[in-house]
Design an enzyme around this catalytic site. Structure first.
Site, PDB file in Angstrom:
ATOM      1  N   SER A 267       0.819  -1.235   0.048  1.00 53.31           N
ATOM      2  CA  SER A 267       0.117  -0.093  -0.073  1.00 53.31           C
ATOM      3  C   SER A 267       1.023   1.185   0.105  1.00 53.31           C
ATOM      4  O   SER A 267       1.816   1.385  -0.635  1.00 53.31           O
ATOM      5  CB  SER A 267      -1.015   0.024   1.038  1.00 53.31           C
ATOM      6  OG  SER A 267      -1.921   0.948   1.002  1.00 53.31           O
ATOM      7  N   ASP A 362      -7.876  -5.812  -6.280  1.00 54.85           N
ATOM      8  CA  ASP A 362      -7.837  -4.738  -5.323  1.00 54.85           C
ATOM      9  C   ASP A 362      -8.515  -3.707  -5.446  1.00 54.85           C
ATOM     10  O   ASP A 362      -8.479  -3.055  -6.408  1.00 54.85           O
ATOM     11  CB  ASP A 362      -6.006  -4.396  -5.418  1.00 54.85           C
ATOM     12  CG  ASP A 362      -5.451  -3.499  -4.591  1.00 54.85           C
ATOM     13  OD1 ASP A 362      -6.306  -2.987  -3.677  1.00 54.85           O
ATOM     14  OD2 ASP A 362      -4.403  -3.150  -4.736  1.00 54.85           O
ATOM     15  N   HIS A 396      -6.804  -6.364  -1.425  1.00 53.87           N
ATOM     16  CA  HIS A 396      -5.827  -5.497  -1.175  1.00 53.87           C
ATOM     17  C   HIS A 396      -4.964  -5.849  -0.066  1.00 53.87           C
ATOM     18  O   HIS A 396      -3.991  -5.923  -0.014  1.00 53.87           O
ATOM     19  CB  HIS A 396      -6.279  -4.019  -0.872  1.00 53.87           C
ATOM     20  CG  HIS A 396      -5.159  -3.033  -0.751  1.00 53.87           C
ATOM     21  ND1 HIS A 396      -4.442  -2.499  -1.690  1.00 53.87           N
ATOM     22  CD2 HIS A 396      -4.965  -2.471   0.503  1.00 53.87           C
ATOM     23  CE1 HIS A 396      -3.518  -1.729  -1.034  1.00 53.87           C
ATOM     24  NE2 HIS A 396      -4.136  -1.423   0.472  1.00 53.87           N
TER      25      HIS A 396
END
Length: 457
Positions: A267, A362, A396
């Site tokens: 991230s 994601d 994600h």
């Protein structure tokens, strides 16, 4: 007043007294007593086993087996666990015993509940809170992840037939944990047992977490974990200098191997990791998980000068969902637009090896597109220092395996709930595969004697 036992079930004596008061004959009462007595004896023979042990590491599977049931008996198996914020998570699945009165989660399908089909670790991976948009916080290494399993009758009052507790430790035997406050570094160092040298890895999270770092230390890596954001107030700009200090700290550690430092990130941590590889010497291998190719949300400074402009969000493109969480995948601006090219990290300057990992589902941002853009750019510059992994159906939040799947939660940077994406079963399979891939990648590119010895073990 009639007394109820601790499981909410009347005792045999109390049942008999109640039957007498209702006027049943002695013969009927005796028959009913025999049924109750048989039922209680059978429940006392039911056993729930966790194999190979009730104690294991967080990233290790356990086999759940139930014995002593009636032939073809249907039971519900439940799991409960409380996270570090005192939020209770639970899951359940219904199973039918075989002819011998046994249930084996490695073999038998769940008929209904939190999941269906054969999923040996499904009870752990499907743990959910009663309220929406909750992430299971287990970020501190010193305390185990404790899961309580119980077997319940499907009929009547669903009373408990058997119970067992699984302690899932983050720190293995001999691993040391040392808080680091040196210069601008604020983190925690995990050191494997032995003299070393060990391959050194910087674990770079958006916010502080010890989980992945100590689990890697269990595998023979020297790992320093630090956060991009030490608090939620300091998000206006980021300076690369403290992260360079962390890289240098590991490079000069007496137990570190001499081949440079690895970095693992996901991230927001990925753009800092890429920037370290591009601007700071000594980064040998980098794992990029569901990230970006630009400095998202904040400008990046190094040596008191801005080196990357921020890639901003367009909040008009945030999509509200029925669950109350928001879809933000399309809200990040395009880094390839002319006005945003100053935000792109010049990874073509990096000498490190890259492992790019992207998930198809994601929903935080388009990590697959970012990965493809970086691969194309590296190829244009004649680079072959990368490999890619793509996981269909995964979301994600790719983490070490066997933790609870999280499809939506509060976003730490944006302060509202977002959907993370992912199909639970595909996501769980991706985490198992990726965890092994990460270790293989670091051992290949940060190899030293201690790492090879550990791999052989």
């Amino acid at each position: 007043m009639t007394r109820i036992d601790r499981e909410g079930v009347w005792s045999l004596r109390e049942r008999t007294t109640c039957l007498r008061l209702t006027g049943f004959s002695k013969t009927v009462i005796e028959s009913i007593r025999l049924v109750f007595d048989l039922s209680e004896k059978m429940s006392s023979q039911v056993r729930l086993r966790l194999l190979p042990s009730t104690r294991c590491l967080f990233d290790e599977p356990v086999q759940l087996k139930v014995a002593g049931l009636r032939s073809r008996q249907v039971v519900t198996i439940r799991a409960t666990s409380t996270d570090e914020r005192e939020v209770v998570f639970g899951s359940s699945a219904t199973y039918r015993a075989d002819d011998g009165g046994e249930v084996d989660l490695n073999r038998d399908p769940s008929l209904n509940g939190s999941y269906v089909g054969v999923q040996p670790m499904g009870l752990l991976q499907s743990l959910k809170a009663d309220t929406l948009h909750k992430y299971f916080f287990k970020n501190k290494a010193l305390n185990p992840h404790v899961v309580k399993f119980s077997v319940h009758e499907q009929e009547a009052d669903g009373r408990i037939l058997a119970e067992e507790t699984n302690e899932r430790f983050l720190m293995g035997d001999g691993v040391s944990r040392d808080p680091i406050k040196e210069g601008n570094i604020r983190g925690v160092l995990f050191t494997p047992p032995g003299e070393g040298p060990f391959p050194a890895v910087l674990d770079l999270g958006t916010f502080m977490s010890e989980k992945r770092a100590c689990l890697l230390a269990n595998k023979g890596f020297l790992v320093l974990t630090i956060a991009v954001f030490s608090d939620r107030q300091n998000m206006k700009e980021i300076h690369l200098d403290p992260f360079k200090e962390a890289v240098d700290f590991l490079r000069h550690h007496p137990k570190a191997g001499s081949k440079g430092v690895g970095i693992i990130s996901r991230s927001k941590g990925t753009d800092i990791a890429l920037s370290l590889a591009a601007f700071v010497p000594g980064v040998e291998a980098l794992v990029w998980i569901n990230g970006t190719s630009a400095s998202v949300g904040t400008p990046l400074y190094y040596k008191k000068q801005q080196i990357l402009s921020p890639l901003m969000f367009d909040f008009s493109k945030v999509i509200a969902t029925k669950s109350g969480a928001n879809l933000i995948k399309y809200a990040t601006e395009d880094p390839l637009e002319e006005k945003n090219k100053g935000s792109l990290v010049p990874i073509e300057r990096a000498k490190s090896q890259f492992l790019f990992v992207a998930a198809e589902d994601d929903l935080n941002w388009d990590s697959k597109a970012y990965m493809d853009e970086m691969v194309e750019r590296l190829k244009r510059h004649g680079k072959e220092n990368f490999e890619t992994v793509f996981y269909p159906g995964a979301g994600h939040l790719l983490e070490p395996p066997y933790g609870p799947f999280c499809s939506s939660a509060l976003h730490g940077m944006l302060s509202f709930s977002v959907v993370w994406g992912g199909e639970p079963r595909a996501h769980a399979a991706a985490e198992i595969h990726l965890w092994k891939k990460i270790q293989e990648f670091f051992r290949t590119h940060l190899s030293c004697d201690a790492a090879q010895a550990k791999a052989n073990l």
